[in-house]
Design a protein around this motif. Structure first.
Motif, PDB file in Angstrom:
ATOM      1  N   VAL A 100       0.848  -1.237  -0.049  1.00 14.47           N
ATOM      2  CA  VAL A 100       0.061  -0.050  -0.011  1.00 14.47           C
ATOM      3  C   VAL A 100       0.856   1.294   0.061  1.00 14.47           C
ATOM      4  CG1 VAL A 100      -1.526   1.191   1.459  1.00 14.47           C
ATOM      5  CG2 VAL A 100      -1.938  -1.085   1.120  1.00 14.47           C
ATOM      6  N   ASP A 101       0.590   2.251  -0.911  1.00 13.29           N
ATOM      7  CA  ASP A 101       1.422   3.409  -1.105  1.00 13.29           C
ATOM      8  C   ASP A 101       1.455   4.081   0.410  1.00 13.29           C
ATOM      9  OD1 ASP A 101       2.324   2.959  -3.580  1.00 13.29           O
ATOM     10  OD2 ASP A 101       0.331   4.106  -4.461  1.00 13.29           O
ATOM     11  N   ILE A 102       0.199   4.485   0.791  1.00 11.28           N
ATOM     12  CA  ILE A 102       0.209   5.269   2.014  1.00 11.28           C
ATOM     13  C   ILE A 102      -1.053   4.671   2.704  1.00 11.28           C
ATOM     14  CG2 ILE A 102      -0.424   7.465   3.086  1.00 11.28           C
ATOM     15  CD1 ILE A 102       0.949   8.933   0.852  1.00 11.28           C
ATOM     16  N   PHE A 103      -0.890   4.490   4.048  1.00 12.25           N
ATOM     17  CA  PHE A 103      -2.042   3.890   5.158  1.00 12.25           C
ATOM     18  C   PHE A 103      -1.744   4.942   6.262  1.00 12.25           C
ATOM     19  CE2 PHE A 103      -3.249   0.515   8.012  1.00 12.25           C
ATOM     20  CZ  PHE A 103      -4.405   0.358   7.334  1.00 12.25           C
ATOM     21  N   LEU A 104      -3.353   5.492   6.109  1.00 12.62           N
ATOM     22  CA  LEU A 104      -3.775   6.502   7.243  1.00 12.62           C
ATOM     23  C   LEU A 104      -4.461   5.769   8.180  1.00 12.62           C
ATOM     24  CD1 LEU A 104      -3.162   8.409   4.472  1.00 12.62           C
ATOM     25  CD2 LEU A 104      -3.940   9.964   6.015  1.00 12.62           C
ATOM     26  N   THR A 105      -4.220   5.766   9.643  1.00 13.47           N
ATOM     27  CA  THR A 105      -5.176   5.341  10.600  1.00 13.47           C
ATOM     28  C   THR A 105      -5.344   6.396  11.620  1.00 13.47           C
ATOM     29  OG1 THR A 105      -3.078   4.460  11.441  1.00 13.47           O
ATOM     30  CG2 THR A 105      -4.453   2.711   9.910  1.00 13.47           C
ATOM     31  N   GLN A 106      -6.576   6.292  12.149  1.00 16.86           N
ATOM     32  CA  GLN A 106      -6.726   6.745  13.310  1.00 16.86           C
ATOM     33  C   GLN A 106      -7.158   5.505  14.288  1.00 16.86           C
ATOM     34  OE1 GLN A 106      -6.664   9.211  15.828  1.00 16.86           O
ATOM     35  NE2 GLN A 106      -7.712  10.583  14.529  1.00 16.86           N
ATOM     36  N   GLU A 107      -6.310   5.192  15.201  1.00 14.01           N
ATOM     37  CA  GLU A 107      -6.479   3.771  15.808  1.00 14.01           C
ATOM     38  C   GLU A 107      -7.752   3.595  16.453  1.00 14.01           C
ATOM     39  OE1 GLU A 107      -4.267   1.423  15.723  1.00 14.01           O
ATOM     40  OE2 GLU A 107      -3.257   2.767  14.114  1.00 14.01           O
ATOM     41  N   GLU A 108      -8.368   2.379  15.887  1.00 10.75           N
ATOM     42  CA  GLU A 108      -9.593   1.743  16.417  1.00 10.75           C
ATOM     43  C   GLU A 108     -10.738   2.660  15.946  1.00 10.75           C
ATOM     44  OE1 GLU A 108      -9.480   1.456  20.618  1.00 10.75           O
ATOM     45  OE2 GLU A 108      -7.904   0.037  20.551  1.00 10.75           O
ATOM     46  N   GLN A 109     -10.490   3.731  15.105  1.00 14.31           N
ATOM     47  CA  GLN A 109     -11.504   4.507  14.483  1.00 14.31           C
ATOM     48  C   GLN A 109     -11.723   4.233  13.144  1.00 14.31           C
ATOM     49  OE1 GLN A 109     -12.041   8.581  16.001  1.00 14.31           O
ATOM     50  NE2 GLN A 109     -10.379   8.059  17.521  1.00 14.31           N
ATOM     51  N   TRP A 110     -10.721   4.565  12.308  1.00 15.47           N
ATOM     52  CA  TRP A 110     -10.878   4.326  10.905  1.00 15.47           C
ATOM     53  C   TRP A 110      -9.354   4.050  10.353  1.00 15.47           C
ATOM     54  CZ3 TRP A 110      -7.658   7.864   8.398  1.00 15.47           C
ATOM     55  CH2 TRP A 110      -7.581   9.073   8.985  1.00 15.47           C
ATOM     56  N   PHE A 111      -9.605   3.389   8.974  1.00 11.65           N
ATOM     57  CA  PHE A 111      -8.403   3.530   8.251  1.00 11.65           C
ATOM     58  C   PHE A 111      -8.536   3.932   6.801  1.00 11.65           C
ATOM     59  CE2 PHE A 111      -9.436  -0.967   7.373  1.00 11.65           C
ATOM     60  CZ  PHE A 111      -9.380  -0.892   6.185  1.00 11.65           C
ATOM     61  N   LEU A 112      -7.482   4.379   6.127  1.00 14.39           N
ATOM     62  CA  LEU A 112      -7.757   5.101   4.739  1.00 14.39           C
ATOM     63  C   LEU A 112      -6.508   4.377   4.109  1.00 14.39           C
ATOM     64  CD1 LEU A 112      -8.903   6.544   2.473  1.00 14.39           C
ATOM     65  CD2 LEU A 112      -7.637   8.617   3.284  1.00 14.39           C
ATOM     66  N   CYS A 113      -6.746   3.404   3.128  1.00 17.21           N
ATOM     67  CA  CYS A 113      -5.791   2.703   2.322  1.00 17.21           C
ATOM     68  C   CYS A 113      -5.580   3.843   0.928  1.00 17.21           C
ATOM     69  CB  CYS A 113      -6.191   1.407   2.059  1.00 17.21           C
ATOM     70  SG  CYS A 113      -5.188   0.652   0.626  1.00 17.21           S
ATOM     71  N   LEU A 114      -4.453   4.261   0.729  1.00 16.52           N
ATOM     72  CA  LEU A 114      -4.373   5.072  -0.538  1.00 16.52           C
ATOM     73  C   LEU A 114      -3.386   4.597  -1.463  1.00 16.52           C
ATOM     74  CD1 LEU A 114      -5.093   8.045  -1.524  1.00 16.52           C
ATOM     75  CD2 LEU A 114      -3.038   8.670   0.130  1.00 16.52           C
ATOM     76  N   GLU A 115      -3.671   4.321  -2.801  1.00 16.30           N
ATOM     77  CA  GLU A 115      -2.951   4.039  -3.865  1.00 16.30           C
ATOM     78  C   GLU A 115      -2.881   5.154  -4.631  1.00 16.30           C
ATOM     79  OE1 GLU A 115      -0.944   1.705  -6.399  1.00 16.30           O
ATOM     80  OE2 GLU A 115      -1.733   1.357  -4.267  1.00 16.30           O
TER      81      GLU A 115
END
Length: 402
Positions: A100-115
């Motif tokens: 995955v190019d960039i992986f943004l996370t707010q722990e236990e709330q959400w993640f955004l997998c970015l290509e």
């Protein structure tokens, strides 16, 4: 007449600070290094500015603008939480071949997998694999609420679509537009590190070049589009106000002059209010199809082709113009040529019109940062042309009927 030098000179200096010589090529650091086509360069730069704790000193603003743009342009909306605690990882392993190019996370709330895509399209089954995998790196998707699993495909062209339907799509130009609104504050407030601001501007210049935005190429002339636009409008307004006041005072004891401020679009800017001032008298307006005579103060507040040479600084062209009614215009030009020895005006800075012009009879140009009082310098040139008043009155009213 009260001097206009201080406010106009200040605005000339401000405008100059945002303008670059036209022949100066602007190349970003990745372009100089030949790395502008490598996607790793792009996602490393993007991740750098998305991390609030990195050394750019811009805080959470780039991340906030990014998430706001995602929410505004896609159906992704559950990206809440403290921005300071958002984790940003790059090149996160998901399988033997995929990362995955960039992986943004707010722990236990959400993640955004970015290509990210710049100069290539999706590899076969790439986005499907990201959706189907249970782990991204060492983190389990099960640790996040099911409705907060988000996937984003960031691309140059919206015709390049991801295979997996779970991926939302965002184009680089939308992100660019959001981030460019931050630059004026960064540059003007003095609260942000110069190095970080310069790095951010470099990244945006790289993006702007690649996306083919309508503003493409402006980085050749301006360090920041919005700041240059504002400086242009303020300088044009100050010049217009000062020149109109000065012209009225100069002509107070003569037949009243008509002063018209013309609107014009500053190239690439759609809201320019002042482009030139036309000054004439009723006898000089012979009416259609007869030609018109006017003295024109034409604002050249950008790199431009001026009379006889390439100018790279803000200036005002002062012209005696004869326009309209092509055949009669030539008669009027001939009448002027018979009465006026143009060579007498060369010591005062006036010369033959530039070869590209259709109207000018005599022309000169005042480069605003070469004079102490820009407004007064332009008015002095106006006075010289206004010395033609009597001859213009006589010739314009005696031009043959069509």
């Amino acid at each position: 007449m009260p001097s206009q030098s201080e406010p106009v000179s200040e605005k000339v200096s401000e405008f100059q600070s945002y303008i670059r010589p036209a022949e100066e090529p602007h190349r970003t650091i990745p372009e100089i290094m030949g790395r502008e086509t490598r996607e790793r360069t792009w996602h490393d730069l993007l991740a750098y500015f998305l991390r609030p704790t990195n050394g750019h000193g811009l805080g959470t603003d780039p991340l906030a603008a990014f998430l706001k743009t995602v929410k505004a342009t896609t159906s992704i909306d559950s990206l809440e939480g403290d921005l300071e605690t958002v984790r940003v990882d790059t090149e996160v392993q998901t399988g033997d071949e995929d990362r995955v190019d960039i992986f943004l996370t707010q722990e236990e709330q959400w993640f955004l997998c970015l290509e990210l895509k710049v100069h290539s399209s999706e590899h076969v089954g790439q986005t499907d694999a990201y959706v189907e995998t249970e782990y991204i790196g060492t983190r389990s998707k099960a640790d996040y609420p099911t409705d907060s699993h988000h996937y984003l495909y960031l691309t140059i062209d919206d015709t390049d679509t991801p295979t997996a339907t779970e991926f939302e799509q965002l184009t680089w130009d939308r992100l660019l537009n959001a981030w460019e609104t931050l630059l004026p504050e960064y540059m003007d407030s003095g609260r942000y590190p110069n190095r970080g601001v310069a790095q951010f501007a470099e990244f945006l210049a790289l993006v702007r070049t690649e996306v083919g935005d309508p503003l493409e190429g402006l980085e050749t002339y301006y360090t920041d589009v919005q700041a240059a636009k504002r400086a242009h409008e303020e300088l044009a307004r100050a010049l217009a106000d000062g020149l109109k006041t000065g012209v009225r005072q100069l002509s107070s004891e003569r037949q009243a002059l008509r002063i018209r401020t013309k609107s014009g679009r500053f190239p690439q800017f759609t809201e320019g209010k002042y482009n030139r001032i036309e000054i004439d008298k009723p006898p000089w307006q012979a009416g259609r199809p007869k030609p018109t005579v006017c003295i024109e103060l034409n604002f050249h507040l950008r790199p431009h082709l001026g009379p006889g040479e390439v100018q790279h600084r803000p200036s005002v062209a002062v012209n005696l113009d004869i326009r309209g009614g092509s055949n009669l215009k030539q008669d009027l030009r001939s009448a002027f040529n018979n009465r006026v020895d143009k060579s007498e005006y060369r010591p005062m800075g006036f010369g033959e019109p530039h070869t590209n012009t259709k109207w000018h009879f005599l022309t000169t140009e005042v480069v605003l940062d070469e004079v102490d009082d820009p407004t007064e310098a332009v008015l002095e040139k106006f006075k010289i042309l206004y010395g033609f008043e009597t001859e213009i009155d006589e010739i314009a009213t005696t031009v043959p009927e069509p």
